[in-house]
Structure formats: structure tokens, C-alpha cells
Design an enzyme around this catalytic site. Structure first.
Site, short mmCIF file in Angstrom:
data_model
loop_
_atom_site.label_atom_id
_atom_site.label_comp_id
_atom_site.label_asym_id
_atom_site.label_seq_id
_atom_site.Cartn_x
_atom_site.Cartn_y
_atom_site.Cartn_z
N ASN A 26 0.89 -1.11 -0.07
CA ASN A 26 0.09 -0.19 0.02
C ASN A 26 0.83 1.24 -0.02
O ASN A 26 2.31 1.09 -0.04
CB ASN A 26 -0.74 0.00 1.11
CG ASN A 26 -0.28 -0.12 2.58
OD1 ASN A 26 0.68 0.89 2.85
ND2 ASN A 26 -0.42 -1.08 3.21
N ASP A 36 1.42 -8.70 1.21
CA ASP A 36 2.47 -7.69 1.96
C ASP A 36 2.78 -8.22 3.28
O ASP A 36 4.08 -8.18 3.65
CB ASP A 36 1.47 -6.51 2.06
CG ASP A 36 2.55 -5.37 2.20
OD1 ASP A 36 3.64 -5.35 2.33
OD2 ASP A 36 1.94 -4.14 2.52
N GLY A 121 -6.59 -9.14 -4.65
CA GLY A 121 -6.94 -9.49 -3.32
C GLY A 121 -7.78 -8.67 -2.59
O GLY A 121 -8.93 -7.99 -2.99
#
Ligand code: AR6
Length: 172
Positions: A26, A36, A121
Site C-alpha cells: 500500500n 504484503d 486481493g
């Protein structure tokens, strides 16, 4: 044939040995959920320390760091678009993510690169559309950069793999 350099695997990207793995991050670059979170957990705290110095990242852009405890030497962090129905430049921005990742790979002389299905996602980008963009950009990068000899498209589930297979067969 550039397609011979494209590999589809169903795997956890943190296990992939490549010159770099790509993180679907992000804008803060300070970690999160999904791929992540998995990458930060596997790489260890050194990665977060380096990310803190990067000053974040705009959607469509990418930044490179070391790989720390990962088997990959580097991580290329990119920020995909949040899907908003398709009218907000999402497809262009997703294409930019792939383009910037390949640019960084070329600048750093990387020969192998592994991507997750960026934005598909938490960010909600439709898998089939994302797969077409990923395949198009990957073919372009392989044609432009003879030094690049392996691009792994990592599918976390069989549906993602099917979307890539469909996209590969669209425009052989
Ligand atoms: N290895 C490979 N692919 C994975 C893994 C893994 N370990 N884990 C998930 N995926 P997402 P986004 C797949 O949500 O949509 C984070 O919180 C997953 O099945 O990780 O770009 C960031 O901090 C999906 O196909 O990324 C951002 O806030 C793909 O990776 C936000 O989520 C991307 O899913 C980014 O959302």
C-alpha cells in the site's frame, strides 16, 4: 519465444528463489495484510527498517529494497490501484505497476522476477482483467529486455492460475 520464459506456479511467493519478488503493497510501504504481510513476516524487521526510509509510494509506481531473510535477493514494492468499477484509470495504473517493476529490474540487472497477482486481493481488481494486463506487460518486458530470463507469475489459488492460462491463450 518470450512465453517460454513465463512460469505459472501455485505457491507462497515468500518461498520463491529469484533475483526479486514483487510485493503488492500500500502507499505507506509499511506493511499490511495479504502478500504484503507474508513478505514482511518472512523477510524480518530489516525490511520494514529500509521501507521506512522510502517515503511511501504512489499507486502505479514501484521501489526496490533488499530481500533480508527471504530467498530472493530483492523486493520490488509496488502499489496497485483499488478497484472502483473500472472508471478510475485502474487498468492503466495496474499496467504502470508492471511496467515500473520491469524498469527497476532492468536498471538493477535482474534476470529473474516473481509477481503476485497485484490488486486482485484486498484491492478487488477482477482476476481475469488483471491477468490479461500482467501477461501483456510481461510479454512486452521480455521482448524489450533480453537480460530478463525468467518471470514467475505466482498464483495463490487455482482460480488465479486459470486466469493466467486463459490470458496466455488469448494472444499467443
Ligand atoms: N504469496 C503469493 N500470493 C499471495 C500471498 C502469498 N503469500 N498472499 C496473498 N496472495 P493482496 P492487493 C495473493 O490482498 O489486492 C495489503 O494489506 C492473493 O490471493 O495481498 O494488491 C497491502 O498492504 C491475491 O491474489 O494485495 C495493501 O493494503 C494477490 O496476492 C493491500 O493488501 C494480491 O492480494 C493490497 O491489496
Amino acid at each position: 519465444m518470450v512465453d517460454e520464459k513465463i512460469e505459472l506456479v501455485v505457491a507462497d511467493i515468500t518461498t520463491i528463489q529469484a533475483d526479486a519478488i514483487v510485493n503488492a503493497a500500500n502507499q505507506s510501504l509499511l506493511g499490511g495484510g495479504g502478500v504484503d504481510g507474508a513478505i514482511h513476516r518472512a523477510a524480518g524487521p530489516g525490511l520494514l527498517g529500509e521501507c521506512r526510509k522510502l517515503g511511501g509510494c504512489a499507486p502505479g509506481d514501484a521501489k526496490i529494497t533488499g530481500g533480508y531473510n527471504l530467498p530472493a535477493a530483492h523486493v520490488i514494492h509496488t502499489v496497485g490501484p483499488v478497484w472502483q468499477g473500472g472508471g478510475g484509470n485502474e487498468s492503466e495504473l495496474l499496467g504502470d505497476c508492471y511496467r515500473r517493476c520491469f524498469e527497476l529490474a532492468a536498471e538493477h540487472g535482474l534476470q529473474s522476477l516473481a509477481f503476485p497477482a497485484i490488486s486482485t486481493g484486498a484491492y478487488g481488481f477482477p482476476g481475469d482483467k488483471a491477468a490479461v494486463i500482467a501477461i501483456t506487460r510481461t510479454r512486452q518486458a521480455l521482448a524489450d529486455n533480453p537480460n530478463l530470463d525468467r518471470v514467475v507469475l505466482v498464483c495463490f489459488n487455482p482460480a488465479t492460475r486459470q486466469a493466467y492460462e486463459k490470458a496466455l491463450n488469448l494472444n499467443p
